[in-house]
Structures are given as structure tokens and as C-alpha cells.
Design an enzyme around this catalytic site. Structure first.
Site, PDB file in Angstrom:
ATOM      1  CG  MET A   1      -1.862  -1.240   1.171  1.00  0.00           C
ATOM      2  SD  MET A   1      -3.417  -1.029   2.049  1.00  0.00           S
ATOM      3  CE  MET A   1      -2.840  -0.724   3.691  1.00  0.00           C
TER       4      MET A   1
ATOM      5  CG  HIS B   1       6.921  -2.015   2.176  1.00  0.00           C
ATOM      6  ND1 HIS B   1       6.792  -0.848   2.883  1.00  0.00           N
ATOM      7  CD2 HIS B   1       5.709  -2.611   2.200  1.00  0.00           C
ATOM      8  CE1 HIS B   1       5.551  -0.726   3.329  1.00  0.00           C
ATOM      9  NE2 HIS B   1       4.872  -1.790   2.939  1.00  0.00           N
TER      10      HIS B   1
ATOM     11  CD  GLN C   1      -6.059  -3.749   2.760  1.00  0.00           C
ATOM     12  OE1 GLN C   1      -5.932  -4.147   1.601  1.00  0.00           O
ATOM     13  NE2 GLN C   1      -5.124  -3.948   3.667  1.00  0.00           N
TER      14      GLN C   1
ATOM     15  CD  GLN D   1      -1.816  -8.870   4.345  1.00  0.00           C
ATOM     16  OE1 GLN D   1      -2.692  -8.019   4.429  1.00  0.00           O
ATOM     17  NE2 GLN D   1      -0.576  -8.564   4.013  1.00  0.00           N
TER      18      GLN D   1
HETATM   19  O1  PAF Z   1      -0.109  -5.801   3.527  1.00  0.00           O
HETATM   20  C1  PAF Z   1      -0.574  -4.877   2.838  1.00  0.00           C
HETATM   21  O2  PAF Z   1       0.056  -3.825   2.656  1.00  0.00           O
HETATM   22  C2  PAF Z   1      -1.952  -5.020   2.221  1.00  0.00           C
HETATM   23  O3  PAF Z   1      -2.826  -5.675   3.075  1.00  0.00           O
HETATM   24  C3  PAF Z   1      -1.933  -5.703   0.829  1.00  0.00           C
HETATM   25  C4  PAF Z   1      -1.449  -7.131   0.921  1.00  0.00           C
HETATM   26  C5  PAF Z   1      -1.042  -4.901  -0.092  1.00  0.00           C
HETATM   27  C6  PAF Z   1      -3.347  -5.726   0.242  1.00  0.00           C
HETATM   28  O4  PAF Z   1      -3.861  -4.447   0.069  1.00  0.00           O
END
Ligand code: PAF
Length: 285
Positions: A31, A38, A62, A154
Site C-alpha cells: 500500500m 517492504h 480493507q 494475512q
Molecule cells: O499488507 C498490505 O500492505 C496489504 O494488506 C496488501 C497485501 C497490499 C493488500 O492491500
């Protein structure tokens, strides 16, 4: 040269052409507001593929109605610079209109592993995640997709979706990257004031406390949970959302430490909700 693609159709055409040319494609969905966590996902993805695609999309579906979708930090210019430095090949950066055109009405829901931990305090969250991730998979057509273990649930939910829907994608989980003082990296850390930032260390300290107690022989989850809750409550600005000791696959709460037990935490520090987790291994006999 790094390509930036905004259109769904163009991304699909590009991915298809790369596949036909024999390339192995990896995807790191994000995101944006990229941090070292990241970048680590990207480095791992790069090792497993020869074309690295990242997506940058703050997914509205979400976020709950009272959550931070509007305030969520954004830095597209900084993100592109960082992505370029890590060697990303393609950045897929769609608009919300591209991802959710009028009339869309299909959702992907994983049933059981979404009913614990964050699923309880964030109703609808995982449905938003699985739906957007399924769409991103269909758009970028990766062979491999990489996610952080910081969002343990997740990762579990997405792995389950991939298995259940026979998606031909290998999911790789990457260990949490931490600041030098132990705070798990998160785009939301940018919300914290310096005082809250100090209080936020109670998440990492809770993980360490639990590991130490189990190492020293404690096997009763209630005892460990109580000690953690006391630790967190002793810090200013904190409000516990959950402290869970659970099975690492089903995410169901357990009473006693098994061979492997997941400790997962969600704590609000001021208005910022932070999560962290660790897999606790019972020491061998
Ligand atoms: O982990 C995230 O940043 C978000 O939940 C994702 C996997 C990009 C989905 O929008």
C-alpha cells in the site's frame, strides 16, 4: 528502466508477454509509503524471479468505516525512488476507479482463519485483503508472491485462499524487519509521537517476555498472557486490542504451549493500532 503502469489491461498484457517470453514473475503487493520491511520483501522476491513487479495501491475495501483510509500515509515519489534503487522492474499503480469500477460486486472470503485475531476487531478487513490480492494476482500474473510475516494472519489467510482456489502461485513469507530498538517496521509508525513511540516498544518487549517465560519452563498460556497484559498496561497511551496465544495454522486459542505456539498482539498506542507476533518454540526435553 523501471516501468510504471497504471492501467489494468496494460499490466495484464505486459505480464502475459513476459510469461510467454519465459520469464519468472514475482509480485510484492504493497500500500506504498515503502520502508525497509517492504524493501526486504522485494529483495527476497528478486532472488526468486527475474522480473520483479510491485503494486502500490491503498485498498479502500480493507479499511473499516472508522479506520485510517483517508489519513493513511502516501508518498508516491519517494516510493518510486526506493523501488528503483532495489531494482524493481514494474510498478503497478492503479487508481481506485481502475480496481473497483462501478458495478463490481464479487468478493473473496476465507472462512475460518479470518475469524480470530484481527478478524474480530476489523470486520470485513480480510475480505477486502483477499479480494484485492486475488485481483492483483489476476492482473500481474505472478509465479511467486511475497508477503511479510509481520502480518502473520494475512499471510495465513492468503496462503489458504491460494490453496483453496488452486491459484498456481508460490507464496513466500519473509521475517519481520525491525527498527534498531526492536519496533516492527510499519507505515503506521509514522503516526506515533516520540512519547508514544517509546510506549510502542511494549509490543516487542511482550514477545521477549513470553519467550523468556517459556524458555524458563512456563507452559500455561493464561499465566504468560497475564504477564504480557500487565506489561502493556504499565505503559502510557496503550490500549490492548488482543493478546493471543494460538495454534500457528488454525489461529485458534490454546491453553498450553505446544511444540509451536503463535503469540500475536494488537495494541493501540494513542490512536495508532500496532500489531506484532512471534512463533514460540517449546524448548526440547
Ligand atoms: O499488507 C498490505 O500492505 C496489504 O494488506 C496488501 C497485501 C497490499 C493488500 O492491500
Amino acid at each position: 528502466m523501471m516501468e510504471v503502469i497504471e492501467s489494468v489491461k496494460e499490466m495484464q498484457r505486459r505480464a502475459e508477454a513476459l510469461r510467454l517470453a519465459g520469464h519468472t514473475l514475482s509480485l510484492v503487493p504493497t500500500m506504498g509509503f515503502l520502508h525497509e520491511g517492504h524493501l526486504e520483501l522485494m529483495r527476497v522476491a528478486k532472488k526468486h524471479s527475474d522480473i520483479l513487479i510491485i503494486s502500490i495501491f491503498v485498498n479502500p475495501t480493507q479499511f473499516g468505516p472508522t479506520e485510517d483510509f483517508q489519513q493513511y500515509p502516501r508518498d508516491p515519489e519517494g516510493d518510486l525512488k526506493k523501488a528503483g534503487e532495489v531494482g524493481v522492474d514494474i510498478v503497478f499503480m492503479p487508481t481506485a476507479g481502475q480496481m473497483y469500477p462501478p458495478g463490481s460486486q464479487t468478493k473473496v472470503r476465507v472462512e475460518k482463519v479470518t475469524q480470530h485475531l484481527c478478524g474480530l476487531s476489523r470486520p470485513g478487513h480480510f475480505e477486502g485483503v483477499t479480494t484485492v490480492v486475488a485481483k492483483l494476482f489476476n492482473i500481474t500474473k505472478p509465479h511467486i508472491a511475497v508477503f511479510g510475516q509481520k502480518d502473520y494472519q494475512q499471510l495465513t489467510v492468503i496462503s489458504r485462499m491460494v490453496m483453496d482456489l488452486d491459484m498456481d502461485i508460490e507464496i513466500i513469507g519473509v521475517p519481520t524487519v525491525r527498527e534498531p530498538d526492536g519496533l516492527a517496521m510499519s507505515s503506521r509508525n509514522s503516526y506515533l509521537t516520540p512519547e508514544q513511540r517509546r510506549s510502542a516498544l511494549c509490543l516487542k518487549e511482550s514477545l521477549e517476555l513470553a519467550e523468556k517465560m517459556v524458555m524458563e519452563g512456563e507452559r500455561n498460556c493464561a499465566v504468560v498472557k497475564q504477564a504480557i497484559e500487565a506489561l502493556i498496561r504499565s505503559r502510557p497511551f496503550t490500549r490492548i486490542d488482543y493478546v493471543s496465544l494460538c495454534h500457528p495454522v488454525t489461529l485458534e486459542e490454546v491453553d498450553a504451549f505446544g511444540e509451536e505456539t503463535l503469540l500475536a498482539l494488537a495494541v493501540k498506542v494513542g490512536e495508532t493500532r500496532l500489531i506484532d507476533n512471534t512463533l514460540i518454540r517449546r524448548p526440547g526435553k
